[in-house]
Scaffold this motif. Structure first.
Motif, mmCIF file in Angstrom:
data_model
loop_
_atom_site.group_PDB
_atom_site.id
_atom_site.type_symbol
_atom_site.label_atom_id
_atom_site.label_comp_id
_atom_site.label_asym_id
_atom_site.label_seq_id
_atom_site.Cartn_x
_atom_site.Cartn_y
_atom_site.Cartn_z
ATOM 1 N N TYR A 150 0.854 -1.191 0.000
ATOM 2 C CA TYR A 150 0.000 0.000 0.000
ATOM 3 C C TYR A 150 0.886 1.236 0.000
ATOM 4 C CZ TYR A 150 -3.951 3.006 1.186
ATOM 5 O OH TYR A 150 -4.927 3.970 1.177
ATOM 6 N N PRO A 151 1.386 1.633 -1.163
ATOM 7 C CA PRO A 151 2.308 2.780 -1.217
ATOM 8 C C PRO A 151 1.597 4.094 -0.933
ATOM 9 C CG PRO A 151 1.742 2.061 -3.424
ATOM 10 C CD PRO A 151 1.132 1.061 -2.493
ATOM 11 N N HIS A 152 2.324 5.026 -0.344
ATOM 12 C CA HIS A 152 1.782 6.356 -0.124
ATOM 13 C C HIS A 152 1.786 7.144 -1.426
ATOM 14 C CE1 HIS A 152 1.408 6.188 4.195
ATOM 15 N NE2 HIS A 152 2.603 5.658 4.296
ATOM 16 N N ALA A 153 1.083 8.267 -1.411
ATOM 17 C CA ALA A 153 1.137 9.177 -2.547
ATOM 18 C C ALA A 153 2.491 9.862 -2.587
ATOM 19 C CB ALA A 153 0.025 10.213 -2.432
ATOM 20 N N GLY A 154 2.845 10.361 -3.754
ATOM 21 C CA GLY A 154 4.135 11.027 -3.914
ATOM 22 C C GLY A 154 5.122 10.099 -4.560
ATOM 23 N N VAL A 155 5.631 10.510 -5.698
ATOM 24 C CA VAL A 155 6.457 9.596 -6.494
ATOM 25 C C VAL A 155 7.899 9.565 -6.039
ATOM 26 C CG1 VAL A 155 4.994 9.834 -8.522
ATOM 27 C CG2 VAL A 155 6.855 11.447 -8.170
ATOM 28 N N VAL A 156 8.309 10.500 -5.176
ATOM 29 C CA VAL A 156 9.695 10.587 -4.747
ATOM 30 C C VAL A 156 9.811 10.146 -3.294
ATOM 31 C CG1 VAL A 156 11.664 12.130 -4.408
ATOM 32 C CG2 VAL A 156 10.135 12.456 -6.355
ATOM 33 N N TYR A 174 4.231 2.437 -14.675
ATOM 34 C CA TYR A 174 5.592 2.436 -14.139
ATOM 35 C C TYR A 174 5.572 2.678 -12.633
ATOM 36 C CZ TYR A 174 10.576 3.528 -13.767
ATOM 37 O OH TYR A 174 11.895 3.532 -13.428
ATOM 38 N N GLY A 175 6.394 1.935 -11.906
ATOM 39 C CA GLY A 175 6.476 2.113 -10.460
ATOM 40 C C GLY A 175 5.155 1.781 -9.795
ATOM 41 N N ASN A 176 4.610 2.723 -9.011
ATOM 42 C CA ASN A 176 3.348 2.468 -8.333
ATOM 43 C C ASN A 176 2.143 2.894 -9.169
ATOM 44 O OD1 ASN A 176 3.074 5.265 -8.071
ATOM 45 N ND2 ASN A 176 3.823 5.292 -5.967
ATOM 46 N N GLY A 177 2.353 3.297 -10.407
ATOM 47 C CA GLY A 177 1.253 3.613 -11.301
ATOM 48 C C GLY A 177 0.553 4.923 -11.023
ATOM 49 N N GLU A 178 1.120 5.746 -10.147
ATOM 50 C CA GLU A 178 0.453 6.994 -9.780
ATOM 51 C C GLU A 178 0.298 7.945 -10.963
ATOM 52 O OE1 GLU A 178 0.907 10.492 -6.380
ATOM 53 O OE2 GLU A 178 2.246 8.766 -6.368
ATOM 54 N N SER A 179 1.194 7.848 -11.937
ATOM 55 C CA SER A 179 1.134 8.745 -13.092
ATOM 56 C C SER A 179 -0.081 8.468 -13.970
ATOM 57 C CB SER A 179 2.411 8.615 -13.925
ATOM 58 O OG SER A 179 2.597 7.267 -14.346
ATOM 59 N N ALA A 180 -0.780 7.340 -13.761
ATOM 60 C CA ALA A 180 -1.985 7.049 -14.542
ATOM 61 C C ALA A 180 -3.175 7.890 -14.087
ATOM 62 C CB ALA A 180 -2.338 5.567 -14.441
ATOM 63 N N GLY A 181 -3.086 8.488 -12.897
ATOM 64 C CA GLY A 181 -4.143 9.378 -12.444
ATOM 65 C C GLY A 181 -5.161 8.774 -11.516
ATOM 66 N N PHE A 228 -11.222 11.328 -6.244
ATOM 67 C CA PHE A 228 -10.458 11.940 -7.322
ATOM 68 C C PHE A 228 -9.028 12.155 -6.826
ATOM 69 C CE2 PHE A 228 -8.721 15.620 -9.597
ATOM 70 C CZ PHE A 228 -8.787 15.126 -10.887
ATOM 71 N N LEU A 229 -8.068 11.571 -7.527
ATOM 72 C CA LEU A 229 -6.678 11.608 -7.102
ATOM 73 C C LEU A 229 -5.737 12.046 -8.222
ATOM 74 C CD1 LEU A 229 -6.723 8.220 -5.161
ATOM 75 C CD2 LEU A 229 -6.674 10.487 -4.136
ATOM 76 N N ASP A 230 -6.275 12.585 -9.311
ATOM 77 C CA ASP A 230 -5.431 12.949 -10.445
ATOM 78 C C ASP A 230 -4.921 14.379 -10.284
ATOM 79 O OD1 ASP A 230 -4.025 12.922 -12.745
ATOM 80 O OD2 ASP A 230 -5.744 12.901 -14.092
ATOM 81 N N ALA A 231 -4.065 14.555 -9.281
ATOM 82 C CA ALA A 231 -3.443 15.844 -8.999
ATOM 83 C C ALA A 231 -2.221 15.579 -8.140
ATOM 84 C CB ALA A 231 -4.403 16.780 -8.267
ATOM 85 N N PRO A 232 -1.211 16.444 -8.184
ATOM 86 C CA PRO A 232 -0.118 16.282 -7.223
ATOM 87 C C PRO A 232 -0.690 16.257 -5.811
ATOM 88 C CG PRO A 232 0.430 17.943 -8.873
ATOM 89 C CD PRO A 232 -1.012 17.598 -9.082
ATOM 90 N N SER A 233 -0.234 15.332 -4.995
ATOM 91 C CA SER A 233 -0.833 15.153 -3.668
ATOM 92 C C SER A 233 -0.609 16.352 -2.766
ATOM 93 C CB SER A 233 -0.280 13.886 -3.008
ATOM 94 O OG SER A 233 1.121 13.963 -2.857
ATOM 95 N N TYR A 234 0.354 17.229 -3.116
ATOM 96 C CA TYR A 234 0.535 18.435 -2.316
ATOM 97 C C TYR A 234 -0.431 19.546 -2.731
ATOM 98 C CZ TYR A 234 3.462 19.579 -6.398
ATOM 99 O OH TYR A 234 3.928 19.794 -7.673
ATOM 100 N N PHE A 256 2.397 22.934 -13.542
ATOM 101 C CA PHE A 256 3.061 21.749 -14.078
ATOM 102 C C PHE A 256 3.777 21.027 -12.957
ATOM 103 C CE2 PHE A 256 6.688 24.492 -13.690
ATOM 104 C CZ PHE A 256 7.771 23.631 -13.507
ATOM 105 N N ARG A 257 4.113 19.772 -13.212
ATOM 106 C CA ARG A 257 4.993 18.985 -12.346
ATOM 107 C C ARG A 257 5.814 18.058 -13.233
ATOM 108 N NH1 ARG A 257 3.004 14.163 -8.379
ATOM 109 N NH2 ARG A 257 1.643 13.949 -10.198
ATOM 110 N N TRP A 258 7.116 18.078 -13.044
ATOM 111 C CA TRP A 258 8.028 17.172 -13.757
ATOM 112 C C TRP A 258 8.719 16.316 -12.706
ATOM 113 C CZ3 TRP A 258 13.631 18.361 -15.365
ATOM 114 C CH2 TRP A 258 14.159 17.298 -16.116
#
Length: 542
Positions: free
Chosen positions: A42-48, A74-81, A225-231, A342-344
């Motif tokens: 159960y990974p937390h939000a935040g890709v870093v 890729y990874g935990n799939g968070e980039s899918a939205g 709805f989770l398709d946004a940077p968690s911050y 934006f977020r990169w």
């Protein structure tokens, strides 16, 4: 060791630094590879900074629990939205359990509940999900001593149990129930986000299929709805009742780019009777997001895999976060804000990073008046870190820096204070939640370790905090602070904090947080207090 099916086209892409994983002609082989460790359940939000113990091939070939999102898995799939997914996801409907159609792949007592075939062809099927969370926390001086009761000990329990019904490949429905309660000693703030009679947390239908070469879906109803940077916005994790939204969302996922558009009103949760939650049409969230897979590049000998988000989020909201602080008191009203930014973010074998910024414009309208003030605010959010992969502790060492604009108290000129009204990720800035991301500069070292066995992760942060505008208010999650005396100076204080996560088994997690809010001399002189904070969460999921 386990036999793991891996797509050769994706492995070839992983080996070629100039090619991203694609969804074209796939050939599957079986190789021996270690299983994803329990810490990834159960990974937390935040890709870093995620605790992780995965080899490259596993990152490119998730073991079936993420959706069919191609490169965005890729990874935990968070980039899918749809939020991060390990074995379980923040949004349970984002988990893909269709691989259990093959009964030989079942290896858990709860697996029979994750795929229940309802026809002979096994194309119509039902999946159950559930979570029970027991949270308790202690606060020596809640909200700098300005709210609640000193030396307060509170606890809360919530239950989220749901089911999704798949009617073939193109239609499915998801429903989720919630109930919650809270208690403790010297308790406070037990509103309807802590105590909830049985009600409908989510209920939506999705139509999906291939359109213009993309995996496309339309979701309508009450949903997360989770398709946004968690911050920026997240899921309201401190209280028992998470955020949910009512409306429509459409998405399309191509091999290297995806788009998402949505229009929601927030669920109104102040009912005290069963199944009485309604829609709050005064609180809106709408906009869109485009995420692109950035072509892989190298820094030194390491290949960087990264994504670029470009987004627009529109807010309309009232309440305590939509006020303009005055010399004494606050001016109430309604805010309408647009957020463009934006977020990169990317990862390599030994370093990770995320750079993001957004600009807020819009209006503030005073209650009972037609007069409006312009909004001109912004934020900058960054984190970079180094991960020493060969170490048995797998340490991540980084620096997090965040800037949220602030304005001087009063009604002259534009409103320049950044606002995040929809509950950003609780632990992104400050475990205590005493400081809202408004009129704030925060700089923090970050250190996390993940022991080799993979069942535990430990993180340390020490955010130093200042007011961005020394003539403006300090904000908490319920509005601007007011102190008995004038607060001089920009320095707010430092909040050393630590968290320990234990993955006891596939279904049971124990998280422990501790922090000490050390207020500055100026804040003490104004009437603010320092205090210790501790929190424990025992969570059962299936």
């Amino acid at each position: 060791m386990m036999a793991l099916g891996i797509c050769t086209s994706r492995l070839a892409a992983a080996a070629d630094s100039s090619t991203a994983p694609t969804a074209h002609s796939e050939e599957w082989i079986h190789v021996l590879s270690t299983e994803r460790p329990p810490i990834q359940n159960y990974p937390h939000a935040g890709v870093v900074g995620q605790p992780r113990r995965v080899v490259a091939s596993q990152n490119h070939a998730p073991q079936g629990r993420q959706g069919p999102w191609g490169a965005f898995s890729y990874g935990n799939g968070e980039s899918a939205g749809f939020g991060p997914v390990g074995r379980y996801g923040v949004a349970p409907w984002a988990e893909d359990w269709s691989f259990l159609r093959d009964k030989s792949r079942r290896d858990d007592p709860f697996d029979p509940l994750k795929f229940i075939a309802l026809n002979d062809a096994r194309t119509i099927w039902l999946s159950f999900s559930g979570e029970t969370r027991l949270r308790n926390w202690y606060e020596e001086a809640p909200f700098l001593g300005k709210k609640g009761n000193s030396n307060s000990g509170r606890f809360g329990v919530r239950n989220l149990y749901g089911a999704d019904l798949h009617l073939g490949e193109h239609v499915w429905l998801f429903g989720q129930l919630i109930n919650a309660d809270a208690g403790g000693w010297k308790g406070f703030g037990y509103n309807t986000t802590y105590r909830k009679r049985l009600d409908l947390q989510q209920a939506f239908i999705e139509f999906k299929g291939k359109f213009a070469g993309a995996q496309t879906g339309f979701m309508f109803g009450r949903q997360q709805f989770l398709d946004a940077p968690s911050y920026v916005l997240y899921n309201r994790e401190t209280p028992n009742v998470p955020l949910s939204w009512n409306g429509g969302r459409i998405y399309a996922i191509w091999p290297n780019i995806r788009v998402d558009a949505f229009d929601f009103v927030q669920t109104k949760t102040d009912a005290t009777l069963m199944f009485h939650d309604t829609e709050d049409y005064n609180t809106r969230l709408y906009g869109g997001d485009i995420t692109a897979l950035v072509p892989q590049f190298s820094i030194g000998s390491e290949t960087v895999h990264s994504f670029l988000d470009i987004f627009y989020y529109g807010y309309r909201y009232g309440g305590s976060l939509s006020v303009v602080p005055l010399a004494s008191g606050a001016l109430k009203g309604t805010s309408s804000r647009g957020n463009v930014g934006f977020r990169w973010y990317g990862t390599a074998a030994s370093f990770e990073y995320s750079f993001g910024s957004l600009y807020q414009d819009g209006t503030f309208q005073k209650s009972g008046s037609a007069k409006k003030s312009d909004v001109q605010a912004y934020s900058v959010n960054t984190i970079v870190g180094y991960r020493h992969t060969p170490s048995p502790l797998h340490p991540f060492i980084g620096v997090q820096a965040d800037l949220y604009s602030g304005g001087a108290n009063g009604t002259d000129g534009p409103v320049r204070t950044y606002m995040a009204p929809f509950n950003p990720q609780t632990n992104y800035l400050d475990t205590t939640t005493y400081i809202q991301p408004s009129n704030l500069v925060s700089l923090s070292p970050v250190l996390s370790i993940t022991p080799w066995k993979g069942f535990a992760s430990i993180q340390f942060k020490v955010p130093f905090m200042w007011r961005e505008n020394a003539d403006g208010a300090i904000w908490n999650s319920s509005g601007p602070y007011t102190f008995s005396k004038i607060y001089h100076g920009g320095y707010i204080g430092v909040v050393p904090q630590a968290s320990l996560k234990l993955q006891l088994n596939r279904h049971l997690t124990w998280q422990i947080y501790g922090a000490r809010f050390m207020a500055s001399n100026g804040l003490h002189a104004a009437g603010g207090k320092s205090g210790s904070y501790a929190q424990s969460n025992v969570v059962f999921r299936f």
